[in-house]
Each structure stands twice: as structure tokens, then as C-alpha cells.
Design an enzyme around this catalytic site. Structure first.
Site, mmCIF file in Angstrom:
data_model
loop_
_atom_site.group_PDB
_atom_site.id
_atom_site.type_symbol
_atom_site.label_atom_id
_atom_site.label_comp_id
_atom_site.label_asym_id
_atom_site.label_seq_id
_atom_site.Cartn_x
_atom_site.Cartn_y
_atom_site.Cartn_z
ATOM 1 C CB THR A 1 -0.958 0.027 1.214
ATOM 2 O OG1 THR A 1 -0.180 -0.141 2.400
ATOM 3 C CG2 THR A 1 -1.990 -1.077 1.129
ATOM 4 C CD GLN B 1 9.244 4.025 -4.875
ATOM 5 O OE1 GLN B 1 9.246 3.330 -5.889
ATOM 6 N NE2 GLN B 1 9.581 5.296 -4.900
ATOM 7 C CB THR C 1 14.183 -1.647 1.345
ATOM 8 O OG1 THR C 1 12.822 -2.026 1.208
ATOM 9 C CG2 THR C 1 14.313 -0.406 2.199
ATOM 10 C CD GLU C 2 18.830 3.464 -2.029
ATOM 11 O OE1 GLU C 2 20.033 3.277 -2.258
ATOM 12 O OE2 GLU C 2 18.186 4.344 -2.608
ATOM 13 C CE1 TYR D 1 17.372 -1.805 -13.992
ATOM 14 C CE2 TYR D 1 17.158 0.575 -13.883
ATOM 15 C CZ TYR D 1 16.893 -0.672 -13.367
ATOM 16 O OH TYR D 1 16.157 -0.771 -12.221
ATOM 17 C CD GLU E 1 29.122 -1.799 -7.677
ATOM 18 O OE1 GLU E 1 28.433 -1.419 -8.637
ATOM 19 O OE2 GLU E 1 28.832 -1.581 -6.505
ATOM 20 C CG HIS F 1 26.258 0.459 -4.979
ATOM 21 N ND1 HIS F 1 26.553 -0.105 -6.188
ATOM 22 C CD2 HIS F 1 24.952 0.788 -5.018
ATOM 23 C CE1 HIS F 1 25.458 -0.110 -6.937
ATOM 24 N NE2 HIS F 1 24.480 0.437 -6.257
#
Lengths: 377, 296
Positions: B17, B20, B97-98, B159, B209, B246
Site C-alpha cells: 500500500t 513504491q 529497499t536500500e 540496465y 564493480e 554503494h
């Protein structure tokens, strides 16, 4: 967030880990009185970089006058580019032997790991691997006394020094968990004739857990003014020293954009990950931060997922009109609403690219005077 | 075929709800994912995009057959939600989630191991089997069904790489984002094993990376793989000691450098692309050589 030695030791002491008697000074007031209590002392510059001893950041004194002049000397010095603002003065301790103890997280094992060695007092990276004991800790049971007994057995410690070292390990683990630490390190952990104590202390706490830090965890400013402003906007920003200001969305693509600039013979003024889902307003604020660092050109590389290309385009137009931009700007827009974004820019006479290759080579040719300013083209 | 998920995977959304949660539930349904329910405490009985909302995961499991859950709740609530899903018996959990605290992630991972569950993330865009199903937040229009598996640490960089692949006419079997944090659930190796076992996947692209040693460990495993692997790595120009966006992307004490990763991967027979647009041609080349090896 890295804590200074004196902060880490304050937390150690509060949680029952013995530390040498000490006091923090930002000037010479009280130094002489402190030496009357302790006799010989170590005077330690409080800086966040390692290798402080070798860089001359630790001095010893016995006489109050000598201590005062050494405090003055250290407070007027820089260690690895950092101005010393605080010194920690500690009683000199009698050292029988020096041990090493640290607790951190092993990312590939997804576990907490305790590192211990009898080769304390030196750079742990220089200690041969077979002299460092690694013990993984299951977070569901924590560090139990039996595990510490096995560690001291492997270290070859006996009797009193083994028992006292085990106690320090258990308390250090409690500190690690209680304060959401990424690293706690004692190097050296000193064995004296009566106890083992933390002669040095390093502690890094997890910024993501800042909302639940206990009140005794101090705040340490590690960021530059610009980085701090970016932080408040929820933008991930690192200042670099190149020529092109870069804004991209996502850490990986931002890093790759920096690499491309370098590959084609230029360099980035900054790392700026404007994040996913940035609104028009946030994008405008991010652009203003970029411009405040006086780059020679701007490269905006947006791969719209959550971020919408039309938001970025509108924000750019807004900033461009408000600030009367003179520097060359290249924009690459792909992904969510790219057609809308491209159209908004075109209306303003700004060309955008779909290919990252074309965008990067274009910004470099503009820097080298090889073409007209994009938004006047 | 594909890995981890396909058009039959039944998914619930924890945090359905929220802004996001709602938006991406709609996007996932639009892509063809089977979203069978959502969980949002004290919002039970509502519907989001026609999907029933439950108060707890256990309630959702009483009413629905569920294969996977995706978490969209704020960082400080992630631990509670993840443990709830794991205790209820969910075996595939995606944490989008981050900013999840490190110690919370460690507790989630320890419990997941006990429950024999697989976790993708935290801080991931999720995973997708193009043309079939997606769990996460990736844009729907850049993927193309095909035979190349993609596994990546970073979101937008995958992406970019997928965009390059699709542009070069190279389709994907599944694309998995491991997440950008220092501690994440599924590793390169676990995903590579699945691609190696998947008959539909003919080659793999690894997007890595700087920071940590995940790429070096992956290189060790790749030596035993029969399928060709192409890699692209970000962070060549990153200065040491700086966290590049990151939490995991940092060169610490000389470890986790670009050079070390390229050397390890090259030694394992991986073609490492210098530039993002070299990935497509390298994959095509690897596929051509691979078929020569098998049939030639």
C-alpha cells in the site's frame, strides 16, 4: 562513520573494556595538572587516518613543561593532510606484550568475524596470514565464552592473560552489536603486569543505523561542505579533482560514466548519484550543487527507471534559465519518458543523446574547443 | 527456461500500500507477473490493482499459494518483514529497499540460511525473466527474451548493459541484480551455478564493480563452467577509500581494486569488456566460438 580514538575508548570504557587513564585536550590548559597525577605520558594526535605513529603524531613526555610544548607542537601540525585539533594524553603503561583484536563483517561469508593475533602493535596487513586467527561468529548465538577460550588457546595465551583477553573479546563483541559497528579494533591490546587494556581504539559505526544510535555515540563530520549539502538532499556525492561535473542516476552507471571520461582522456570533477526517483525539484538542487564546484563542463547521464527523463529535462531547463549557464553541457537521456524529455530539451534548443558513447565523446570535444555549446546549437 | 522465476511464479508484495509498493505492483502486473497478494499491517481487506491485501504474511499464505515475496517497506522495517516472510516459509525473498542497517541484514541472512531460503538483495532492482515475469523495479521496455543470462551488482549499470545487449540483438534468459550493499543474499556464484544448469542460457554476462572480493570469488567458480562468460566492471577511475554510492563500492586497504578483479576474471577465461558497448559484440563472439566448440 569513523570515530576518533578517544571516542572509541570512551565507549570501550563505558562497556567495561579497560583503557589507560587519559584525558582529551584541545589546548595546553590542564596539561601540567594531568601530568602530576600520571607521571610519564603518551601524547596522541586525534586524527582519523591510520599510520599516525610513523607520521610523528605520537610523542612522549615525563616533565609537565616538556608535555606542554609537545602538545603545542602537535596541535600546530598536520597528519596526512589533516589538521590536529585534539590530543589524547594517556598514562604510560608497562607493556609485557602486545596483542591484536578486531571484530568486523566478512561480506562474502555474510558473517561477523573476529580477528586475533599475538603480533599486536603493527599494521595488521603486514602480519603473515598464519599469525592471524579468524573466527566466524553466528549472529544468532553471538560470541560465547567457549569460543573465546578456543581463540586464546590458539593464540597460546595462558592463565591470567588468557582470561582477561577472553573478557575483553566478549565485551568488544557486545560493543560491536550494541553500537551497530562495522569495525571495532584494538591494536595493540596491551598485557601489563596486572591487566590487559586497549592502548588504541578504532571504531566505525554503520551510518544506515544512525536513527537508532545510542545517545553516547558522537557525531563526526567526515564530509566536505558540498558533500554534506548533497547528503541532506539524499544524493550520493564524492568530490574529485577532474574537469567535468557529472550527474547520473545509480552508483554503477555513475562509476561507469567516470571511467568513460577517463578512458577518453578527460576526468570527472565529482561522483554524483542523483538516485532513483528524483523529482524535478531535487534534480534542480543537485544541478546547483554541481555548478557550485565550478566544473569546466557538465555531463548528465540518465538511464530512467524510477527516474523519469521528463523530470530531469524540466529541472535542467529551470536551472539553465535561472543561472544563465555558460559552460558546455551534454545530456544523455534514455528510459522512462525519454521522448517527453528529449522534446522538452529540443524546445529549448538543447540537443540530447541516446548513446552514452556519443555523449561522452561530445563533452570531451566541447572541452577541447571542438564544437559549439550544446544548448546554443 | 530461465532461472529462479518464470510465468508461473506466484508472488506477494510486502508493503503493497506504500507509494513504491503500489506503483511497482502495477508495473509488475503489466509485465505479466502473477501478483497473488499484498501484505500491509492493518490494511487487510483493501485491494491494490485488484490484488487482495492481507494484514500478515501468514494470513496471505492461508489464502494463497505463494512462491516468492518482494519487500518494499522502509529500511527500518525491513528486518521485521523479512523475518516474517522467512518464518512463514517463503523460500524466495527479494528485498528492494536500500539503506538497511548492516546488522539487520546479517540477522536476516543467518535466519534465511536456517530456513533454507534464498534472498536477493537488499538494495536490488530485483530479477526478471524477460517475456515471462519480473520481481522488482526495473523498466519494462529494455529487456528482450533470449539466451544470455545477466548477473549484476548495480541497478542502472545493468540496465545500461542490457540496453546495449538488446540494441545488439542479444536477448536475455534471466537478469538478476544482486544488490549494492556490503552484505547481500545471493552471490555471483549462486546465480552463475543456476545459469550453468539452465539449458536455455548459452552465455553469461557478469556486471561487477570495485570493492569486496565477489568478482574474484566468481572467477574461481567460472573456471569450472562450460558456458562462456563476458564481464563488464565499473570503478576503474575511482579513488581508494571513497565510497562510490554503494555501501560495498569502496577500495579499502588496497583490496577490491579494479585491477585485481580484471586479472582474476581474465585468468578464468572471461572476456572483460573495456567499454559498455563492447559487451554485445563480445557475447556474440563468445556464442559463435561456443557453438564451434560443441559442434565443430
Amino acid at each position: 562513520m569513523k570515530l576518533y580514538e578517544f571516542m572509541a575508548k570512551e565507549i570501550f570504557k563505558r562497556n567495561g573494556i579497560p583503557v589507560p587513564m587519559g584525558a582529551v585536550f584541545t589546548g595546553v590548559d590542564g596539561v601540567a595538572a594531568f601530568l602530576e597525577k600520571t607521571g610519564s605520558v603518551a601524547i596522541k594526535s586525534q586524527v582519523l587516518s591510520g599510520g599516525r605513529g610513523k607520521a610523528g603524531g605520537i610523542k612522549f613526555a615525563t616533565e609537565p613543561q616538556d608535555a606542554i610544548s609537545k602538545v603545542q607542537e602537535l596541535l600546530a601540525s598536520e597528519i596526512k593532510g589533516c589538521q590536529v585539533e585534539t590530543v589524547l594524553i594517556e598514562e604510560k603503561v608497562t607493556i609485557e606484550r602486545e596483542l591484536y583484536l578486531a571484530i568486523t563483517v566478512d561480506g562474502s561469508k555474510r558473517q561477523i568475524v573476529l580477528l586475533a593475533s599475538v603480533a599486536g602493535g603493527m599494521d595488521i596487513e603486514q602480519v603473515p596470514e598464519e599469525q592471524v586467527i579468524k573466527r566466524f561468529i553466528d549472529i544468532t548465538i553471538g560470541l560465547q565464552p567457549y569460543a573465546t577460550r578456543e581463540i586464546t588457546r590458539q593464540m597460546g595465551l595462558k592463565g591470567r592473560e588468557a582470561k582477561q583477553t577472553e573478557e575483553v573479546m566478549l565485551k568488544l563483541y557486545q560493543v560491536f552489536r550494541k553500537y551497530d559497528a562495522e569495525l571495532v579494533e584494538i591494536n595493540p591490546l596491551v598485557v601489563t603486569p596486572s591487566q590487559v587494556l586497549a592502548a588504541d581504539g578504532k571504531m566505525t559505526v554503520d551510518d544506515e543505523a544512525a536513527y537508532r544510535f545510542l545517545p553516547e555515540v558522537p557525531y563526526v563530520e567526515e564530509k566536505t561542505a558540498v558533500e554534506k549539502k548533497a547528503d541532506e538532499l539524499g544524493i550520493s556525492y564524492v568530490e574529485l579533482d577532474g574537469e567535468v561535473g557529472v550527474m547520473a542516476n545509480g552508483a554503477g552507471i555513475t562509476m561507469a560514466t567516470l571511467d568513460l571520461l577517463q578512458h577518453f582522456g578527460s576526468s570527472a570533477r565529482n561522483f554524483m548519484d542523483a538516485g532513483g526517483g528524483s523529482s524535478e525539484k531535487a534534480t534542480a538542487a543537485a544541478l546547483e550543487i554541481l555548478l557550485s564546484t565550478n566544473p569546466k563542463a557538465l555531463l548528465i547521464n540518465i538511464f530512467g527507471g524510477i527516474t523519469r527523463c521528463d523530470d530531469v529535462a524540466r529541472a535542467f531547463v529551470q536551472v539553465k534559465n535561472a543561472l544563465d549557464l555558460k559552460l558546455p553541457v551534454v545530456i544523455r537521456l534514455v528510459g522512462t519518458n525519454e521522448d517527453l524529455g528529449t522534446a522538452i530539451l529540443r524546445e529549448q534548443g538543447i540537443e540530447s543523446f541516446k548513446s552514452v558513447e556519443e555523449a561522452v565523446t561530445k563533452v570531451i570535444s566541447l572541452l577541447n574547443g571542438g564544437g559549439a555549446d550544446v544548448h546554443n546549437s | 527456461m530461465s532461472i529462479i522465476l518464470n510465468e508461473t511464479t506466484r508472488i506477494i508484495v510486502q508493503g503493497i500500500t506504500g507509494t513504491q509498493g503500489q506503483f511497482h505492483t502495477g508495473q509488475m502486473i503489466a509485465y505479466g507477473s502473477k501478483i497473488v497478494g499484498g501484505v500491509s499491517p492493518s490494511k487487510g481487506g483493501q485491494e491494490v490493482h485488484g490484488v487482495p491485501v492481507y494484514d500478515t504474511v501468514e494470513e496471505a499464505l492461508l489464502k494463497q499459494q505463494v512462491d516468492a515475496s518482494v519487500i518494499f517497506v522502509p529500511a527500518k522495517l525491513v528486518k521485521d518483514c523479512a523475518l516474517e516472510a522467512l518464518e512463514a516459509g517463503i523460500k524466495t525473498l527479494v528485498i528492494v529497499t536500500e539503506h538497511v542497517p548492516l546488522h539487520d541484514t546479517l540477522e536476516i541472512m543467518a535466519y534465511a540460511e536456517k530456513q533454507k531460503a534464498e534472498i536477493v538483495g537488499p538494495n536490488t532492482y530485483g530479477l526478471i525473466s524477460p517475456g515471462q515475469c519480473k520481481i522488482g523495479i526495473m523498466p519494462n521496455n529494455i529487456f528482450m527474451p533470449g539466451e544470455v543470462g545477466v548477473v549484476a551488482r548495480s541497478g542502472t549499470l545493468s540496465y545500461e548493459i542490457v540496453y546495449q545487449l538488446t540494441g545488439a540483438g542479444v536477448g536475455q534468459s534471466s537478469v538478476v541484480g544482486l544488490g549494492g550493499d556490503r552484505v547481500v543474499g545471493m552471490s555471483f556464484i549462486q546465480v552463475l551455478e543456476k545459469f550453468e544448469a539452465d539449458p536455455k542460457t548459452k552465455a553469461v554476462v557478469l556486471v561487477g564493480e570495485i570493492g569486496g572480493n565477489a568478482e574474484e570469488k566468481a572467477a574461481d567458480y567460472i573456471k569450472s563452467m562450460t558456458k562462456p562468460v563476458v564481464a563488464f566492471l565499473a570503478g576503474k577511475s575511482a579513488p581508494p577509500g571513497k565510497r562510490m554510492g554503494h555501501a560495498g563500492a569502496i577500495i579499502e586497504r588496497g583490496k577490491g581494486t579494479f585491477k585485481s578483479k580484471v586479472e582474476a576474471l581474465t585468468a578464468a577465461g572471461v572476456s572483460v569488456a573495456n567499454l559498455p558497448w563492447e559487451v554485445g559484440p563480445l557475447v556474440k563472439q563468445a556464442l559463435a566460438q561456443g557453438s564451434e566448440k560443441v559442434y565443430g
